[in-house]
Scaffold this motif. Structure first.
Motif, PDB file in Angstrom:
ATOM      1  N   PRO A   4       0.810  -1.233   0.000  1.00 34.69           N
ATOM      2  CA  PRO A   4       0.000   0.000   0.000  1.00 34.69           C
ATOM      3  C   PRO A   4       0.835   1.271   0.000  1.00 34.69           C
ATOM      4  CG  PRO A   4      -0.922  -1.602   1.521  1.00 34.69           C
ATOM      5  CD  PRO A   4       0.378  -2.156   1.076  1.00 34.69           C
ATOM      6  N   TRP A   5       1.876   1.318   0.833  1.00 33.46           N
ATOM      7  CA  TRP A   5       2.748   2.488   0.849  1.00 33.46           C
ATOM      8  C   TRP A   5       3.442   2.671  -0.491  1.00 33.46           C
ATOM      9  CZ3 TRP A   5       3.761   6.872   2.988  1.00 33.46           C
ATOM     10  CH2 TRP A   5       3.413   7.126   4.312  1.00 33.46           C
ATOM     11  N   LEU A   6       3.954   1.575  -1.036  1.00 33.89           N
ATOM     12  CA  LEU A   6       4.698   1.678  -2.291  1.00 33.89           C
ATOM     13  C   LEU A   6       3.783   2.088  -3.447  1.00 33.89           C
ATOM     14  CD1 LEU A   6       7.046  -1.433  -1.961  1.00 33.89           C
ATOM     15  CD2 LEU A   6       7.617   0.978  -1.657  1.00 33.89           C
ATOM     16  N   LEU A   7       2.520   1.641  -3.413  1.00 35.00           N
ATOM     17  CA  LEU A   7       1.586   2.057  -4.458  1.00 35.00           C
ATOM     18  C   LEU A   7       1.308   3.559  -4.371  1.00 35.00           C
ATOM     19  CD1 LEU A   7      -1.009  -0.889  -4.532  1.00 35.00           C
ATOM     20  CD2 LEU A   7       0.764  -0.346  -6.213  1.00 35.00           C
ATOM     21  N   LEU A   8       1.177   4.068  -3.139  1.00 38.89           N
ATOM     22  CA  LEU A   8       0.987   5.510  -2.974  1.00 38.89           C
ATOM     23  C   LEU A   8       2.184   6.276  -3.516  1.00 38.89           C
ATOM     24  CD1 LEU A   8      -0.448   8.011  -1.849  1.00 38.89           C
ATOM     25  CD2 LEU A   8       0.614   7.513   0.372  1.00 38.89           C
ATOM     26  N   LEU A   9       3.387   5.816  -3.155  1.00 40.49           N
ATOM     27  CA  LEU A   9       4.595   6.480  -3.654  1.00 40.49           C
ATOM     28  C   LEU A   9       4.723   6.344  -5.168  1.00 40.49           C
ATOM     29  CD1 LEU A   9       7.116   5.376  -0.871  1.00 40.49           C
ATOM     30  CD2 LEU A   9       5.859   7.522  -1.040  1.00 40.49           C
ATOM     31  N   LEU A  10       4.237   5.212  -5.699  1.00 40.95           N
ATOM     32  CA  LEU A  10       4.272   5.014  -7.142  1.00 40.95           C
ATOM     33  C   LEU A  10       3.383   6.030  -7.855  1.00 40.95           C
ATOM     34  CD1 LEU A  10       5.130   3.286  -9.598  1.00 40.95           C
ATOM     35  CD2 LEU A  10       3.153   1.827  -9.141  1.00 40.95           C
ATOM     36  N   LEU A  11       2.192   6.255  -7.304  1.00 46.17           N
ATOM     37  CA  LEU A  11       1.278   7.232  -7.905  1.00 46.17           C
ATOM     38  C   LEU A  11       1.869   8.638  -7.868  1.00 46.17           C
ATOM     39  CD1 LEU A  11      -2.151   5.981  -6.513  1.00 46.17           C
ATOM     40  CD2 LEU A  11      -1.277   5.752  -8.849  1.00 46.17           C
ATOM     41  N   ILE A  12       2.494   8.973  -6.717  1.00 43.61           N
ATOM     42  CA  ILE A  12       3.138  10.288  -6.628  1.00 43.61           C
ATOM     43  C   ILE A  12       4.310  10.364  -7.607  1.00 43.61           C
ATOM     44  CG2 ILE A  12       4.376  11.887  -5.111  1.00 43.61           C
ATOM     45  CD1 ILE A  12       2.800  10.728  -2.783  1.00 43.61           C
ATOM     46  N   GLY A  13       5.033   9.257  -7.723  1.00 45.78           N
ATOM     47  CA  GLY A  13       6.162   9.220  -8.650  1.00 45.78           C
ATOM     48  C   GLY A  13       5.743   9.386 -10.096  1.00 45.78           C
ATOM     49  N   MET A  14       4.486   9.024 -10.397  1.00 45.30           N
ATOM     50  CA  MET A  14       4.001   9.241 -11.761  1.00 45.30           C
ATOM     51  C   MET A  14       3.999  10.725 -12.101  1.00 45.30           C
ATOM     52  SD  MET A  14       3.472   6.412 -13.248  1.00 45.30           S
ATOM     53  CE  MET A  14       2.501   6.986 -14.654  1.00 45.30           C
ATOM     54  N   GLY A  15       3.886  11.562 -11.037  1.00 45.21           N
ATOM     55  CA  GLY A  15       3.986  12.997 -11.276  1.00 45.21           C
ATOM     56  C   GLY A  15       5.337  13.368 -11.836  1.00 45.21           C
ATOM     57  N   THR A  16       6.385  12.661 -11.387  1.00 41.14           N
ATOM     58  CA  THR A  16       7.733  12.908 -11.915  1.00 41.14           C
ATOM     59  C   THR A  16       7.801  12.571 -13.400  1.00 41.14           C
ATOM     60  OG1 THR A  16       8.645  12.325  -9.747  1.00 41.14           O
ATOM     61  CG2 THR A  16      10.170  12.361 -11.606  1.00 41.14           C
ATOM     62  N   ALA A  17       7.184  11.440 -13.775  1.00 40.64           N
ATOM     63  CA  ALA A  17       7.176  11.052 -15.191  1.00 40.64           C
ATOM     64  C   ALA A  17       6.404  12.070 -16.026  1.00 40.64           C
ATOM     65  CB  ALA A  17       6.551   9.665 -15.333  1.00 40.64           C
ATOM     66  N   SER A  18       5.300  12.588 -15.453  1.00 41.43           N
ATOM     67  CA  SER A  18       4.514  13.588 -16.181  1.00 41.43           C
ATOM     68  C   SER A  18       5.310  14.873 -16.389  1.00 41.43           C
ATOM     69  CB  SER A  18       3.223  13.901 -15.413  1.00 41.43           C
ATOM     70  OG  SER A  18       2.441  12.732 -15.262  1.00 41.43           O
ATOM     71  N   ILE A  19       6.094  15.253 -15.378  1.00 38.55           N
ATOM     72  CA  ILE A  19       6.921  16.460 -15.496  1.00 38.55           C
ATOM     73  C   ILE A  19       7.955  16.285 -16.606  1.00 38.55           C
ATOM     74  CG2 ILE A  19       8.672  17.847 -14.309  1.00 38.55           C
ATOM     75  CD1 ILE A  19       7.111  17.352 -11.725  1.00 38.55           C
ATOM     76  N   LEU A  20       8.606  15.127 -16.608  1.00 37.42           N
ATOM     77  CA  LEU A  20       9.611  14.873 -17.650  1.00 37.42           C
ATOM     78  C   LEU A  20       8.974  14.893 -19.033  1.00 37.42           C
ATOM     79  CD1 LEU A  20      11.733  12.046 -15.978  1.00 37.42           C
ATOM     80  CD2 LEU A  20      12.304  14.460 -16.228  1.00 37.42           C
TER      81      LEU A  20
END
Length: 454
Positions: free
Chosen positions: A289-305
């Motif tokens: 669950p924690w890693l999925l939350l961090l994964l979703l937030i990390g998708m923001g990094t991919a969107s920025i790139l």
């Protein structure tokens, strides 16, 4: 093998031999000299039938003391080697709070069976403690304490203390109550010993009592005892009636438990996972669950790139410094987070000091940012031969380090203000959020000054 280890192995072999021959004359002097914890270590080094024979050498009082030094899983393993009749005798000799803690980890059916087998008075004490949540003062208190009425003299208190001391958890404090069982004073053992025998207890007792309500959180209780350096603290109800006491050994357990819980949250794993050896599937289930939350937030990094793809295509060198910018921002945020968590836990950071710590960390972020940005401007300029690129990287680092420091400070303070445990603002969460902030600032700067970089 060291000489110490060799002696230890020989001793264990001698214990096994003595158990085989039922030689109590060898084992009893050894058991009498050892601390209950050390007796427990011998038990867990033995295997199979040796364990049952070893427990057979111990009386109920010794097993009760042994259980009180063990963790819950170890306690249950020891009880599994005892008959129901001997188990009940052992439980009757355990302190009520330790027995309640043990029952709190057992199946309800087993708890009821054991309670029925215990002496009525002892079972009633345990039932009373099981009524309170385990993480409150009521759940941590013991009912084995010494209290006297305010009509007693010093001599009467000492005589009463001699009778009650063997069953009390601690005798360093004697609590004074009135006819309605309300706590009116406390007297130390030292004061009793130096006072004249005919002195009324009310003349030497301390009336400004520090007590905790029965529903106070265990962490707050630990803070109170740490603040006043008590060996024990009384627990009272809303009408100031004395219900029990919490001793320093239980507070040490609370501090260890809370520290492990905070470390678990800061690491984005569950509390139970701090037990290193767990089932792989159970461990993965708690982390996902924690890693999925961090994964979703990390998708923001991919969107920025993706949003700044054109900028990266025009100046490919920007990609070289992306890990450095993100890493430095995450590091400074984690440092601030650790500082604030420590301050909140120790009580050094209170609501009236929020702005003080914000100003402090803001200035720290500026100082760190200026030093690191000046250094990186020089390095990038020398390596890449482009002062404008150096200024973009350095300027980005200045802003991101300030933002990262403030993020690591503000997030736990906001959670604390909302009465949410600030340790949920874990290191991985702060780092992931700072990755998003840092890349947004970095590529935003680069896009703004793209004409100077081409």
């Amino acid at each position: 093998m060291s000489e110490k280890e060799r002696r230890h192995e020989i001793d264990l072999d001698q214990i096994k031999l003595a158990l085989q021959k039922r030689e109590r004359r060898f084992l009893r002097p050894l058991i009498d000299e050892l601390h209950p914890y050390d007796v427990g270590q011998i038990f867990f080094q033995l295997t199979g039938v040796y364990r049952s024979h070893f427990l057979g050498m111990l009386n109920a009082e010794e097993i009760a003391e042994l259980l009180q030094e063990m963790e819950t899983e170890e306690q249950q393993e020891i009880l599994a080697n005892l008959s129901l009749e001997k188990t009940s005798r052992v439980l009757n000799r355990m302190s009520s709070d330790d027995a309640a803690d043990l029952f709190g980890e057992m199946e309800e059916s087993n708890v009821q069976t054991l309670l029925k087998s215990m002496e009525r008075d002892e079972a009633d004490k345990v039932r009373a403690l099981l009524h309170y949540p385990e993480d409150t003062a009521g759940g941590k208190m013991t009912l084995e304490y010494v209290s006297v009425y305010d009509t007693y003299t010093v001599e009467e208190v000492i005589q009463y203390l001699r009778r009650e001391a063997p069953t009390a958890e601690t005798v360093y404090y004697v609590y004074v109550i009135d006819a309605d069982d309300r706590l009116v004073g406390v007297v130390s053992l030292r004061e009793l010993l130096i006072a004249q025998p005919d002195t009324p207890i009310t003349e030497i007792m301390f009336e400004r009592i520090i007590a905790v309500p029965v529903d106070m959180d265990q962490e707050e209780v630990a803070t109170m005892m740490e603040r006043y350096d008590f060996l024990a603290i009384p627990v009272v109800d809303d009408e100031k009636r004395l219900l029990g006491i919490i001793t320093v050994d239980d507070v040490i357990d609370v501090l260890i438990e809370e520290a492990q819980e905070d470390i678990a949250k800061l690491s984005a794993v569950s509390q139970t996972e701090m037990d290193i050896l767990t089932h792989p599937f159970a461990s993965a289930r708690r982390r996902i669950p924690w890693l999925l939350l961090l994964l979703l937030i990390g998708m923001g990094t991919a969107s920025i790139l993706s949003a700044f793809e054109a900028t990266i295509d025009k100046v490919a060198a920007l990609a070289f410094f992306m890990p450095m910018i993100a890493g430095m921002t995450g590091n400074t945020g984690t440092q601030s987070l650790a500082l604030v968590i420590r301050g909140l836990a120790s009580g050094q950071i209170t609501r009236d000091r929020y702005w003080q710590i914000l100003r402090q960390e803001g200035v720290v972020g500026v100082i760190i940012g200026v030093v690191c940005s000046l250094l990186i401007i020089g390095i990038v300029t020398l390596l890449m031969g482009n002062p404008y690129l150096g200024l973009v990287v350095g300027g980005s680092m200045l802003l991101t380090l300030i933002v990262g420091t403030l993020a690591g400070t503000v997030i736990p303070l906001i959670l604390h203000l909302l009465k949410v445990d600030p340790t949920v603002a874990s290191g991985p969460l702060i780092t992931t959020l700072n990755d998003v902030f840092s890349l947004l600032i970095y590529f935003g700067f680069a896009t703004l000054f793209i004409q100077y970089l081409i």
